[in-house]
Every structure is written in structure tokens, then in C-alpha cells.
Design a protein around this motif. Structure first.
Motif, PDB file in Angstrom:
ATOM      1  N   ASP A 192     -11.175   4.195   6.266  1.00  0.00           N
ATOM      2  CA  ASP A 192     -11.700   2.883   5.864  1.00  0.00           C
ATOM      3  C   ASP A 192     -11.719   1.795   6.933  1.00  0.00           C
ATOM      4  OD1 ASP A 192     -10.763   2.790   2.309  1.00  0.00           O
ATOM      5  OD2 ASP A 192     -12.214   3.971   3.436  1.00  0.00           O
ATOM      6  N   PRO A 193     -10.632   1.585   7.702  1.00  0.00           N
ATOM      7  CA  PRO A 193     -10.639   0.421   8.599  1.00  0.00           C
ATOM      8  C   PRO A 193     -11.865   0.313   9.495  1.00  0.00           C
ATOM      9  CG  PRO A 193      -8.427   1.295   8.424  1.00  0.00           C
ATOM     10  CD  PRO A 193      -9.312   2.241   7.669  1.00  0.00           C
TER      11      PRO A 193
ATOM     12  N   LEU B  86      -4.318   5.511   0.336  1.00  0.00           N
ATOM     13  CA  LEU B  86      -5.496   4.804   0.829  1.00  0.00           C
ATOM     14  C   LEU B  86      -6.082   5.558   2.011  1.00  0.00           C
ATOM     15  CD1 LEU B  86      -4.408   1.081   0.564  1.00  0.00           C
ATOM     16  CD2 LEU B  86      -5.424   2.583  -1.166  1.00  0.00           C
ATOM     17  N   ARG B  87      -7.373   5.367   2.208  1.00  0.00           N
ATOM     18  CA  ARG B  87      -8.077   6.218   3.158  1.00  0.00           C
ATOM     19  C   ARG B  87      -7.931   5.760   4.600  1.00  0.00           C
ATOM     20  NH1 ARG B  87     -14.023   7.973   1.956  1.00  0.00           N
ATOM     21  NH2 ARG B  87     -14.330   6.031   3.115  1.00  0.00           N
TER      22      ARG B  87
ATOM     23  N   MET C 141      -7.527   9.226  -6.330  1.00  0.00           N
ATOM     24  CA  MET C 141      -8.408   8.094  -6.041  1.00  0.00           C
ATOM     25  C   MET C 141      -9.735   8.598  -5.481  1.00  0.00           C
ATOM     26  SD  MET C 141      -7.660   4.987  -3.392  1.00  0.00           S
ATOM     27  CE  MET C 141      -8.202   5.915  -1.955  1.00  0.00           C
ATOM     28  N   ILE C 142      -9.665   9.543  -4.559  1.00  0.00           N
ATOM     29  CA  ILE C 142     -10.872  10.112  -3.970  1.00  0.00           C
ATOM     30  C   ILE C 142     -11.625  10.932  -5.009  1.00  0.00           C
ATOM     31  CG2 ILE C 142     -11.718  11.764  -2.250  1.00  0.00           C
ATOM     32  CD1 ILE C 142      -9.602  10.756  -0.323  1.00  0.00           C
TER      33      ILE C 142
ATOM     34  N   THR D 121       0.836  -1.191   0.000  1.00  0.00           N
ATOM     35  CA  THR D 121       0.000   0.000   0.000  1.00  0.00           C
ATOM     36  C   THR D 121       0.871   1.241   0.000  1.00  0.00           C
ATOM     37  OG1 THR D 121      -0.042   0.179   2.403  1.00  0.00           O
ATOM     38  CG2 THR D 121      -1.717  -1.209   1.387  1.00  0.00           C
TER      39      THR D 121
ATOM     40  N   GLY E 240     -18.311  10.782   3.961  1.00  0.00           N
ATOM     41  CA  GLY E 240     -17.915   9.828   2.921  1.00  0.00           C
ATOM     42  C   GLY E 240     -16.871  10.367   1.962  1.00  0.00           C
TER      43      GLY E 240
ATOM     44  N   GLY F 224     -13.566   8.629  -7.219  1.00  0.00           N
ATOM     45  CA  GLY F 224     -14.733   8.104  -6.512  1.00  0.00           C
ATOM     46  C   GLY F 224     -15.874   9.105  -6.498  1.00  0.00           C
ATOM     47  N   GLN F 225     -15.552  10.374  -6.281  1.00  0.00           N
ATOM     48  CA  GLN F 225     -16.588  11.412  -6.281  1.00  0.00           C
ATOM     49  C   GLN F 225     -17.217  11.537  -7.666  1.00  0.00           C
ATOM     50  OE1 GLN F 225     -17.782  13.152  -3.522  1.00  0.00           O
ATOM     51  NE2 GLN F 225     -16.578  11.496  -2.624  1.00  0.00           N
TER      52      GLN F 225
ATOM     53  N   LEU G 120     -14.768   1.579   9.133  1.00  0.00           N
ATOM     54  CA  LEU G 120     -15.984   1.384   8.348  1.00  0.00           C
ATOM     55  C   LEU G 120     -16.042  -0.060   7.838  1.00  0.00           C
ATOM     56  CD1 LEU G 120     -15.939   4.721   6.310  1.00  0.00           C
ATOM     57  CD2 LEU G 120     -17.560   4.118   8.119  1.00  0.00           C
ATOM     58  N   LEU G 121     -14.893  -0.608   7.500  1.00  0.00           N
ATOM     59  CA  LEU G 121     -14.850  -1.976   6.958  1.00  0.00           C
ATOM     60  C   LEU G 121     -15.090  -3.038   8.012  1.00  0.00           C
ATOM     61  CD1 LEU G 121     -11.873  -1.556   4.506  1.00  0.00           C
ATOM     62  CD2 LEU G 121     -14.166  -2.323   3.872  1.00  0.00           C
ATOM     63  N   THR G 122     -14.767  -2.729   9.254  1.00  0.00           N
ATOM     64  CA  THR G 122     -14.927  -3.753  10.302  1.00  0.00           C
ATOM     65  C   THR G 122     -16.238  -3.606  11.059  1.00  0.00           C
ATOM     66  OG1 THR G 122     -13.797  -2.344  11.884  1.00  0.00           O
ATOM     67  CG2 THR G 122     -12.446  -3.959  10.685  1.00  0.00           C
ATOM     68  N   GLY G 123     -16.999  -2.552  10.751  1.00  0.00           N
ATOM     69  CA  GLY G 123     -18.257  -2.371  11.467  1.00  0.00           C
ATOM     70  C   GLY G 123     -18.092  -1.667  12.801  1.00  0.00           C
TER      71      GLY G 123
ATOM     72  N   ARG H 248      -2.277   8.356  -4.679  1.00  0.00           N
ATOM     73  CA  ARG H 248      -3.537   7.662  -4.438  1.00  0.00           C
ATOM     74  C   ARG H 248      -3.475   7.022  -3.052  1.00  0.00           C
ATOM     75  NH1 ARG H 248      -6.045   7.011  -9.429  1.00  0.00           N
ATOM     76  NH2 ARG H 248      -7.300   5.279  -8.635  1.00  0.00           N
TER      77      ARG H 248
END
Lengths: 157, 274, 805
Positions: C24-25, C20-21, C682-683, C2, C516, C686-687, C27-30, C18
Motif C-alpha cells: 500500500d504505501p 495491513l498490506r 481482509m484481502i 495497526t 492488486g 476485498g477479492q 501505491l498511496l503516495t504515487g 487482517r
């Protein structure tokens, strides 16, 4: 009417025994009684897939399953996807590497649905990913990077 | 939304299920996969006071050849109907149609029996099994009976099943190499068909089922007799709306549905004859 | 590997990577906590009883049955709660002096004005009990006639707010002419002209997270914390203080993780005011969340306009005048920005074209008995772009030339930038032709036109269409003085604090409120480059008015061009201060110091250097600072942008239309967008992806449908068609970079650009596919039914005219 029923459900490897009203949806049980709020509610009509969890290894919509139907079953939620040491599941990792999430609200459901899809069909194509995720709605990403993430996870295995 | 309160019992056998429903009367309902019933209950459009869970009657989940027919247990899930080698070989139209019901998560819970018994004219499997000349087997307190698909559907969400009867099996004649086509015209991949056509053709014989063209699934008998009389696909398709009585809704007017039915029927017949 | 694993060496620039955000972690794990995830012991659950009538007098509210239910704590009617409100709910944009704004309270007392208008409230021990109880409240209504058609509303046949005497809230004109009467003369004398009518259908924003609120009184002192799924914690705090008369200094507003906003969470909502007021009244936490069905009526809608646009052009197709008349749907009340949304687009109906001073715009906002409208991704600018881009295609058909060629003849030339437009606004930078060329290449435009000629023959079942949209976007809201001139009640500045902690980690405090968009990542990258540190060592604090007291929140694609720029400026000030400390301690002249890779060095003295980390500690101990310099190493900047920012681009959409069914398939979509310098490509991508699909969804799938009684018929995600992955194509992205001269970072903002460019590109493609059949317009959404209708009606016109088109 509505007398409580005792259920035992295994969630992320841990057994939970609770009394539930029969009308309790599995998603409510998971969020409110077990306290795992990673699984989200986005609609009332089984349309959005944000509530997707794995039941006996396959993605289902937990808003369209009664908790009593899940008695004796084995559930994995988003909280159970990463390893004990915190290493992300390959699908989670792929979403991060490919910017497959923005606000993150649909993401748990997407990850659960997508990981189930890829497990069933490791050689999955883009078209199959798009149709396979027809039950999961996202408002932020336009799906482009979600599809990319899922294909990346499939080829990483 | 949260469903209205109800009592819950789980049946250990078909006999017990029938006994329970007889006991609790017409305010009770069977639940199998729940993917037709629970959405209605969550909107409080259905408010049964007792749910009898038949979802664990695994002995009613099977797909087996039986002479010139294939017998499918009512509790067979859509995903199993979709992936069945027996059906892909002998009734490919049904296997294909099952793969278009809802989305993958729905297909892992919903059952063919649930879908048939729900009797929604906008669902794919009622029209498909109707076109295939299916027979449905029902079990009640007085034993079992066979109901031809053509006699089964009464009106929206109403079948000829008695309140104390349970669907146990769907029997479908083998297609014996017939050509087939499934035309599901919808706005989004996850949507019900605006109009759908499920058709098979073998020589001059055919079966054409229409989805969402009336208060019940429609067997387009006029199309089949036109084909049998030597009409082209195009001319036969003109008969598509003859047996239908489509409604207007947010997605389509009556006129547009009638037009779509003809176009999709023609396309289905052409594909099935190719 | 990464990107975060690369070390940030002195020469490795972070901006442009680019990365990585960071978001994210969790949000990805709940683990991320959205408002309704919060566990609040002892909270009462609020449910709102909503009117089933679009327009009715409330005759009586009988609470007795509900009050008697076990687990019900209290039941209130609008009359019961009237004393709680110091002021009506706020509208922060009275666009004209004489704008009519009906009094609007969180709960209706006498009359309801849309299906969904709240009439009573229950507090109960559980969510289920609260919802069961509202069904037991008996409200008697006297039903009045609903008003759902805009032209009917304008006629005042049925007046919705009697005390106003009319359904017209305001008329906002913008008339710019070199000579009086020029617009009319140009239209009269035009070699070519078009007169088009379009309908911008009502949309439901449908963020995946339904709204939720938790109001928590603090243990002592009367302080209150409001957790809410909002885009605007700061604005909300001020508005709550005004509406409730609550002491502002005792109020803390927090936006937890927010699951998408798109403008629908840019508001002051009844439920926020109710939860807070009732938490205060009951002395304990009160929480509320909406179901999706509730969301469709209780959360603001987007768009809703009837547009009339006329273009006048000379013999070469060069525009000589534009006239626009809008009727804009306000809904039953004016929410926070309702009247201003169409006005935000007022400046853009000439798009990217070089128009002389001949522009006549007027918008009338009318009340209807439907859910109030307000901002929705693009807020006024997608509507404007739609109108001009559709009209340009119509004009191209009149002139008889290719639609892209017509646009080229009218583009504002690149060498004219910064360009002062006829409106007096200065467009910062653009190169329209460059974006168009990239898009042309991406789709092989010439090849497509050739293919189209052979494919679209009489009797062809599938017809090919190419749609173009060349657009501007006016964002980076906004210069406060311009907002003042528009009568907007707030400013457009943004605040930033950059603080280097004693152990050299960096805290950034921003007044933006992401939901977001990846601000934590992007802002860390700006700071990393400025200060020569690793973005992982930067923590971005936001969305909590106690931690980030100053801010104007997130909307209008402002967070990067205003918020990000403010952060850059604060970094510069921190570096300045650090330089003074370094100069003092190294006994050098500040002017001789260089700063690179996080280290100050003295030109010509290679052994003299001081890293920022060391300076931070020195600033903390304050043992040896220059005279007059305060300890600690932080700077706070409030930046008021001198101008809007102007992203631009060209989108091209290729469709195939099945003429037998009306089905539209998008074969290819190319978006070329220029948002100036890209902090995190990258962001940015996405937008653009998300924006394009949202605009495409308006074109092909969505529309809030009402029956004649004012009932919303699309109250679920089965009826309101947010598309899924299988329904939309992949997006091909191109970009150009034309830095903004307005700010040091050269950034413009990009959150809404995709939506602005896409809707007209898609509809232009559908019309282009069918123009050979005589079709010149398709009602949005271009559903199979609507497309088929357009074909039928064009064919019957053709045959009625004896085959002439």
C-alpha cells in the motif's frame, strides 16, 4: 499554430515555469514535464477520475483542464499529500487501514477526490460518499472498502 | 487523446473577449470551465484553431437578486449555483439541478454559461432554465441583447448566439414558493439523463422542461396547458411526448423514451404539487 | 494501532490476521511505477494504425506523408515487418486435434478481421507526433461483410478466414453417460424439464490501467528487457522467444506495478512483440501505451456465448440429466487462450448438484469479425454457473417449489466429500447447505418471501425479488496432467524459493505475478508462521523473469493454492535443512528436535536451543556443517497441484424493480463464500467485494455493443457502463471455512469466486421480482430498457393468451 505559452504553476508547494503547447492537458504537464507520475490517466472522456488533483484546494479532473488554464494556480498532487517526514495524510492512512485499494491505479484520484469531499462536508454520510465519488471509477475493490475508508477518515478528523 | 493543435489567448474582460473572437473568426471558441468543450476536443470532434480563455472573468461570476428575478453571471460555477443561499430560497429547482450536473470535480470547473451556450439537449441546465422561463443575456460587438430561453436553442449544440457573441448572464424569475421536482433518470450516477424532467407547479401554473427528448431541450407546453385546464397530473403527463422528438441510442429506444417522459413527468408533477 | 505493530510472539499466529498490506504505501503516495510511468530517455514512441473496417482486404498502404512528418522515425506496414516473425502469434490451447487456427501476425498484411486490427506502425520522437502521424497514413481497403451474430457466423454465410473454409474453429464435446442414450431418454421421460436459452454478452474487461509496453535493449550482448503491463511475464517470455525466434536466455520480462488485469492482461499482445522486435531493429528503446478508446478494441474481450441448457428432473425435482450446447464467440483470431475459455466451464454445468452420469455438453467456437475474446474473471466458469443457476430457477418454477428448496434437494451431500463427480474430477471439500443457511439468515430469506407475497400484488409499481446462486468454482489452475489431457500447451505448476539470508532476513521468490491481489503481504504471512518470524522481515520477489526465473504467473485463482502452497513447502524444506544443521551443532538427534517460534530446541534439554537466525549465519559461513550438506539456507520447490481447488458458496440478491421504468435497485447483497482457510481475511473480503461487483455489473450495466458493420459502439467509459460507487450497494459478507484437503495450507483461492456467484444471483432476483407478471427471462444487461421490454412482452403475451400466463 499552437505556439508555446509560458506558464508558472505551483505544484506541491514548488513553483514550476515551463513553456507548453496550448493543447497540453494539465495531467500531461504534471506527468511528462514536471515528472510527477503518481497522477494517472484511465480514460479519454473525463469519466474515471484517476487524474484527480487539487487545484486551489479542491479536486478537479486534470485531464479536463489545460495546462495553460492552470497558469498561476496552486496544484496539489498525490505526491504532496503526505507530510515532509513521510507521515501519511489521514485519507491515505484510512485507505491503508481499511483495504481501500488493490491494484492502486485509481487510488491517487480517489484519495484526492475523497479528501476534497470530506473537507467540504466533514459530517459526510455513506450515501453522500457514494454519490460524491460518482466521478471516480474503480475496477478492483467494488467500492465497499473505499467507502469505509472515506468514512473512517472523516470521523478521524 | 490529445486535442489537435490550437493557439491560446486569455481575455482580461468581456469586451476584450468579444473583440478577440471577432478578430479570429469562426474557427475560434470561448473556453470557460472547459468541461463541455475539452471532452469534444480530446475526441477531436471539435478542432478550433484558437481558444479564447474567458475563465478568469471573475466579475461575471455572481448570483444576485434583481427585483422579481435572480441574475446569475454566466461564469458562475455549478458548485456555486448548487450551494447558493439566494437560489435555494428563490429558485430552488435550479440549485438542485446544478447539483446533478456531472460529478463533484466537474461541478467545480464547469459554468452555467458554458452549459447553456453548449446547447446540449441532454444536459440538465438548459431544460431547467427553459422550464423556469429564463432569459439569457448576450454581449456582442454591437452591445447586449436579451434572448428568451424559448428562442435560444436551435438544434444539437447550436444556439442563437452569433459567432461573435458571449453569454454574460442568465436571468430567472423567482419561483415564489412554487413546488418543484427534478427527475433525472440515468443508468449511473455520473451519466447524462436518459430522460429528465425539470418541473415547477404553483396552482394551475407550471413549467415543465424535458431533457434528452429532442435535438433541443423541450418545453412541454402541452403538459402545462393541460394542467391549467384542470387535468390531473397523470392526464397532463400524457402530453409529455407531444412536443418532443426523441432519438434512439444505446440506452433507449424512441418508444421507451416517450414512455419514460410520461412516467417521469407524472412523477414530477405529483411531487411538485404535493 | 495497526496489526503490524504487534510483536509476533512465538504463540501469535499470523495466518488469519487482517494484516495491513505491504503493497500500500508506494501505491498511496504515487511512488509506485506503472509501465507508462517509466522514464526512458531516448525512447521512440510507437503508435498503431488500426483498421476502421471489421472485415476487409488491404489494397495498399501509403506511408509517404507520415514518413515526411518532422519527428517521425519510421513507418511500417504489415508487409514491411513480415520477416521479423519466426512464427505466428501463439494460441496455447488447441482444444481439439482438428481445431482451426488462422495465422495471426502482430500487424496485418493482406486482410483485417476486426475493427482495431493493426495495419501499420509509426515510430516517432513523441507520443503526440506518433499519433498525428498515423492519421497521415493512407490505407486503401476493400470492405467485406462484417459477421457479428454468432448464429450467422455458424451458418458460414460469410466465411471470415477463407483458407479455413468455415467460421467454426472447433467443436468440443463432453458426453458422459452410464448407458448410451441416457441423456435423451432422461429428457424424454422427465417428470419436469426445462429448455433454456441464454446469451452471455460480450464484455470489455476495462482494467483501470490501459496497457503499456517498454522494450529496452541492454547496453551490450544483444540482451533485451521488456517491461509490460502483464499478468504473465513467464509465459510471455517463452512465447516471445518462439514467435520472434529471440534467444530466450537473453530475454528478461518485467511486469512493473500493474493496474488490474482480470484476464485481459493474460495474453501475448501484438504491441509487445512489435516493441521488442522494433527495439532490436532500431537498437534503442521503443515504448507504446494505449488510450482507453484503443483499449476497448485492442485488448481482449470477455464472455460472448449463446447457451442452450436443458435439465431433466424426476417428480421430486432431482436432476436426472443435463444437456448443454454452446456457441462461443472467438472474435477475429485466436489469442492465447481464446478457444479454451468456454471449455474451462465445461465441467461445471451441473454446478453443485449431485448428477448421475447423464451429461451431454458440446461447445462450438466460431470466428466473428470482432475483437478476439479471451479470459475474463472466471473464464468459462461464470458462464457455466449462470446457465445452471438460471435453469435451476426455471426448473423450480416448473416443479412449483421454492428455488432454494429445489437446490437443497440436489446439493451434493457434505458427507460425500471428497466427491468424485460424474466427470471423474474430484471435488475436494464443500458444505453447500452450511453456506446456504448462513446466506438465508443474512437476508432473512423467509421474511423476504413473506414480504414479497404482500408487496408483489397486481398493479404494484415496485416489485420485490430474491435471487439465489449456489455455486462451485474450479480453480487453482492446475494439475499439469489434466491440462495435458485438455490439450493445454503449458503446465500448471508453480515455483517458490525461500532463502534465509545470513543476517536472517528472508527472501521469497515466487513465480506468481500479482496486480492488486496482495501476494507480497499474504505470502509473507505464510512464511512468518512457518519460520516463526515477523512478516516485516520477509521480502517477496516477483514479476521479473531474471529475479524469479521460474513461474506460471497469475490467473485462474491459482496464486494462493498453487503459489502459496509451494512457498509453504519450500519453508518446510528450509526448516528440514536447518534442523540438520541445528542437530549437528547441538550434537542431538534430528528426531529429538522441536521447532517453534523460530527456534530449534532439544526435547528434554531446556538449555539447548538454536534460533533460525543463528543457523542462517552458520549455513553461510559453512564452518561446521554436517558432512554432505551444502552451504546456505534456501530451498526451491516446484509444486504441481494434484487437483484443482473448489471454492463454493451461496449468494443472495434482493432487488426492487420499478415496473414503470424498468429500473432495478439492489436493496441487499449477501455473499457467503468458502475458499478454505483464509490467510488474510481482509484481502479475501476485498477479492469477494470486487468480484461480486464485477459480476453484478455484467448483470445490470455492461455490454460491448456492435453495429451491423462490426463497429464497436461502446468505446469510452461514458458508453460502456462500469458502475461507480453510487450505482452499487454495500456487500454483506459471510463465510464458512471448509479447508481443502488437497494441500497443507488448506487454501483454495478466491480471486474469481465473487464474479462466478453474483451474475446469476442478480438476474434470478430480477426475474423473480417479475415472474408474477409472466416474465421468465431478461436479456443481460438488465438495463431499464431491457427490463421494461421484458415486462411489455410478457404482458402482451398474457393478454394475447386471454390472461393466461
Amino acid at each position: 499554430m499552437g505556439a508555446s505559452v509560458e506558464i508558472t504553476v505551483t505544484i506541491n508547494g514548488t513553483q514550476h515555469t515551463n513553456d507548453v503547447e496550448p493543447r497540453t492537458l494539465l495531467v500531461q504537464y504534471i506527468r511528462d514535464q514536471v515528472g510527477l507520475t503518481g497522477t494517472n490517466i484511465g480514460c479519454d472522456t473525463s469519466s474515471c477520475g484517476a487524474c484527480s488533483v487539487h487545484m486551489n484546494g479542491e479536486a478537479v479532473k486534470s485531464c479536463t483542464v489545460l495546462a495553460v488554464q492552470a497558469d498561476g494556480q496552486d496544484i496539489t498532487t498525490i505526491e504532496g499529500m503526505a507530510s515532509e517526514d513521510g507521515t501519511l495524510h489521514p485519507m491515505q492512512q484510512a485507505f491503508m487501514e481499511n483495504h481501500g485499494l488493490q491494484c492502486g491505479y485509481c487510488t491517487p484520484g480517489m484519495v484526492m477526490a475523497a479528501s476534497s469531499l470530506v473537507a467540504d462536508n466533514p459530517e459526510i454520510t455513506e450515501e453522500e460518499v457514494r454519490l460524491g465519488l460518482e466521478g471516480n471509477l474503480c475496477r478492483c475493490t467494488g467500492y465497499h472498502n473505499i467507502v469505509k475508508s472515506v468514512l473512517a477518515a472523516a470521523s478521524a478528523d | 487523446m490529445i486535442p489537435a493543435a490550437f493557439d491560446y489567448v486569455r481575455a482580461e474582460s468581456a469586451e476584450e473577449a468579444i473583440s478577440l473572437i471577432g478578430q479570429h473568426g469562426d474557427e475560434s471558441k470561448f473556453i470557460a470551465g472547459g468541461h463541455s468543450l475539452l471532452p469534444l476536443m480530446k475526441l477531436r470532434l471539435a478542432q478550433p484553431s484558437v481558444l479564447i480563455d474567458i475563465g478568469r472573468l471573475d466579475d461575471l461570476s455572481y448570483i444576485r437578486e434583481d427585483g422579481d428575478q435572480v441574475a446569475i453571471g454566466a461564469l458562475t460555477k455549478h458548485c456555486d449555483v448548487e450551494s447558493s443561499d439566494t437560489l435555494k430560497q428563490h429558485v430552488p429547482l435550479l440549485a438542485h439541478a446544478a447539483g446533478h450536473v456531472g460529478d463533484p470535480q466537474v461541478r467545480r470547473r464547469g459554468t452555467i454559461g458554458g452549459s447553456i451556450a453548449h446547447a446540449d439537449p441532454a444536459s440538465d441546465l438548459p431544460a431547467t432554465t427553459l422550464a423556469l422561463g429564463a432569459t439569457y443575456v448576450a454581449q456582442g460587438p454591437n452591445g447586449t441583447r436579451e434572448i428568451a430561453a424559448t428562442d435560444f436553442y436551435q438544434t444539437f449544440f447550436e444556439s442563437s448566439l452569433a459567432d461573435d457573441e458571449m453569454l454574460t448572464e442568465i436571468r430567472i424569475p423567482k419561483m415564489n414558493g412554487a413546488g418543484w421536482s427534478f427527475q433525472k433518470f440515468n443508468r449511473r450516477a455520473q451519466d447524462w439523463a436518459i430522460v429528465g424532467v425539470s418541473a415547477w407547479v404553483r396552482g394551475t401554473e407550471s413549467g415543465v422542461g424535458l431533457v434528452n427528448m429532442a435535438s433541443t431541450p423541450v418545453l412541454a407546453a402541452g403538459v402545462s396547458s393541460a394542467l391549467a385546464g384542470g387535468a390531473s397530473a397523470s392526464d397532463a403527463a400524457e402530453q409529455a411526448s407531444a412536443d418532443a422528438d426523441p432519438q434512439a441510442d444505446l440506452n433507449a429506444s424512441v418508444e421507451y423514451r416517450q414512455h419514460l417522459a410520461k412516467v417521469l413527468t407524472r412523477r414530477a408533477l405529483e411531487a411538485a404539487s404535493a | 494501532m495497526t496489526v503490524t505493530e504487534e510483536t509476533t510472539a512465538a504463540s501469535t499466529r499470523v495466518i488469519g490476521q487482517r494484516l495491513l498490506r505491504k503493497e500500500d504505501p508506494v501505491l498511496l503516495t504515487g511512488e509506485a511505477v506503472f509501465t507508462n510511468d517509466m522514464k526512458v530517455p531516448g525512447a521512440l514512441y510507437m503508435a498503431v494504425l488500426r483498421s476502421p473496417y471489421a472485415h476487409a482486404n488491404i489494397l495498399s498502404v501509403d506511408k509517404a506523408a507520415a514518413e515526411a512528418m518532422p519527428g517521425v522515425n519510421a513507418v511500417y506496414s504489415g508487409a514491411d515487418l513480415a520477416e521479423l516473425w519466426a512464427n505466428p502469434m501463439p494460441c496455447a490451447w488447441p482444444v481439439t486435434e482438428d481445431m482451426k487456427n488462422p495465422a495471426h501476425y502482430p500487424i496485418a498484411s493482406d486482410k483485417v478481421h476486426y475493427v482495431g486490427d493493426g495495419v501499420a506502425v509509426v515510430l516517432a520522437d513523441t507520443d503526440a507526433i506518433a499519433h498525428d502521424a498515423i492519421e497521415a497514413i493512407d490505407v486503401q481497403y476493400e470492405a467485406l461483410e462484417a459477421v457479428i451474430d454468432l448464429e450467422d457466423a455458424l451458418s458460414d454465410r460469410v466465411v471470415i478466414h477463407e483458407d479455413l473454409g468455415t467460421n467454426s474453429s472447433y467443436t468440443w464435446p463432453l458426453l458422459i453417460e452410464e448407458e448410451e442414450g441416457q441423456v435423451q431418454r432422461s429428457l424424454d421421460d422427465a417428470a419436469f424439464s426445462v429448455n433454456e436459452r441464454y446469451v452471455q454478452q460480450r464484455l470489455i474487461p476495462m482494467a483501470m490501467e490501459p496497457r503499456a509496453v517498454v522494450a529496452v535493449p541492454q547496453p551490450f550482448g544483444g540482451d533485451m528487457t521488456l517491461y509490460t503491463a502483464t499478468q504473465i511475464p513467464h509465459v510471455l517470455k517463452v512465447m516471445i522467444a518462439v514467435t520472434l525466434g529471440f534467444p530466450e536466455h537473453q530475454l528478461r520480462v518485467v511486469a512493473p506495478a500493474v493496474g488490474g488485469g482480470f484476464g485481459a492482461k493474460l495474453n501475448v499482445y501484438a504491441e509487445e512483440l512489435l516493441c521488442l522486435a522494433l527495439a532490436q531493429k532500431h537498437g534503442g528503446p521503443v515504448r507504446w501505451n494505449e488510450t482507453r478508446a484503443e483499449n476497448t478494441v485492442a485488448t481482449t474481450h470477455g464472455r460472448g456465448q449463446i447457451q442452450n441448457i436443458e435439465l431433466a428432473a424426476d417428480a421430486d425435482g432431482k436432476l436426472t440429466a443435463i444437456r448443454v450446447r454452446l456457441i462461443a464467440d472467438m472474435g477475429g483470431y485466436l489469442q492465447l487462450l481464446t478457444p479454451g475459455v468456454p471449455v474451462l466451464g465445461a465441467f461445471l454445468y451441473a454446478g453443485v448438484y449431485d448428477l448421475p452420469k447423464a451429461y451431454d455438453f458440446s461447445c462450438t467456437g466460431v470466428f466473428t469479425t470482432m475483437t478476439p475474446t479471451d479470459a475474463y474473471r472466471g473464464a468459462g466458469r461464470p458462464e457455466a454457473t449462470y446457465a445452471i443457476e438460471r435453469a435451476m430457477d426455471a426448473l423450480a418454477r416448473e416443479v412449483g417449489i421454492d428455488p432454494l428448496e429445489l437446490r437443497r434437494r440436489n446439493f451434493i451431500a457434505t458427507d460425500k466429500y471428497p466427491y468424485e463427480a460424474f466427470t471423474g474430477l474430484v471435488y475436494d471439500s464443500a458444505d453447500h447447505d452450511k453456506a446456504a443457511v448462513i446466506a438465508e439468515e443474512m437476508v432473512d430469506y423467509a421474511g423476504l418471501r413473506e414480504k414479497q407475497a404482500t408487496q408483489n400484488v397486481d398493479g404494484a409499481t415496485k416489485r420485490l425479488g430474491v435471487g439465489v446462486s449456489t455455486y462451485f468454482e474450479m480453480c487453482g489452475l492446475a494439475p499439469s496432467r489434466v491440462l495435458a489431457s485438455l490439450n493445454y500447451s503449458a503446465g500448471g505448476w508453480e515455483a517458490a524459493t525461500v532463502r534465509i539470508l545470513p543476517t536472517s532476513k528472508v527472501q521469497v521468490v515466487t513465480g506468481t505475478s500479482p496486480h492488486g491481489q496482495g501476494h507480497e503481504t499474504a505470502f509473507s504471512m505464510i512464511v512468518a508462521d512457518k519460520l516463526g518470524i515477523d512478516p516485516a522481515d520477509v521480502d517477496v520477489l516477483h514479476s521479473d523473469t531474471t529475479i524469479a526465473p521460474l513461474g506460471m504467473d497469475t490467473y485462474g485463482s491459482r496464486s494462493m493454492p498453487v503459489g502459496g502452497v509451494a512457498i509453504g513447502m519450500a519453508c518446510d524444506q528450509v526448516i528440514d535443512k536447518a534442523k540438520q544443521i541445528a542437530a549437528h551443532q547441538m550434537e542431538a538427534n534430528a528426531d529429538d528436535l522441536e521447532f517453534s517460534g523460530g527456534v530449534f530446541s532439544v526435547a528434554g534439554s531446556p538449555d539447548k536451543e538454536m534460533p533460525l537466525a543463528a543457523i542462517a549465519f552458520e549455513a553461510f559461513t559453512a564452518h561446521d556443517l554436517p558432512d554432505g550438506l551444502e552451504p546456505n539456507l534456501e530451498a526451491q520447490v516446484t509444486y504441481d497441484p494434484p487437483n484443482f481447488s473448489w471454492p463454493f458458496g451461496t449468494h443472495m440478491c434482493v432487488v426492487e424493480v420499478d415496473t414503470e421504468t424498468g429500473d432495478v435497485e439492489v436493496l441487499k447483497y449477501a455473499a457467503v463464500d468458502d475458499c478454505g482457510n483464509q490467510v488474510n481475511p481482509m484481502i479475501v473480503e476485498g477479492q469477494v467485494h470486487g468480484g461480486v461487483i464485477q459480476g453484478m455489473a455484467q448483470a445490470l450495466f455492461e455490454g460491448a455493443a456492435y453495429d451491423s458493420h462490426g463497429n464497436l459502439q461502446t468505446t469510452t467509459l461514458t458508453e460502456y457502463l462500469v458502475p461507480g460507487a453510487g450505482d452499487v450497494p454495500p456487500i454483506s459478507l459471510g463465510h464458512s471455512v471448509t479447508p481443502s484437503p488437497t494441500n497443507d495450507l488448506g487454501v483454495k483461492g478466491v480471486g474469481e469466486a465473487g464474479t462466478i456467484g453474483s451474475t446469476p444471483a442478480v438476474i434470478n432476483a430480477v426475474v423473480d421480482a417479475l415472474s408474477g407478471l409472466g416474465v421468465t427471462d431478461v436479456t443481460m444487461p438488465a438495463s431499464p430498457q431491457n427490463v421494461w421490454n421484458a415486462i411489455q412482452s410478457a404482458q402482451s403475451n398474457t393478454s394475447a393468451n386471454g390472461g393466461q400466463q
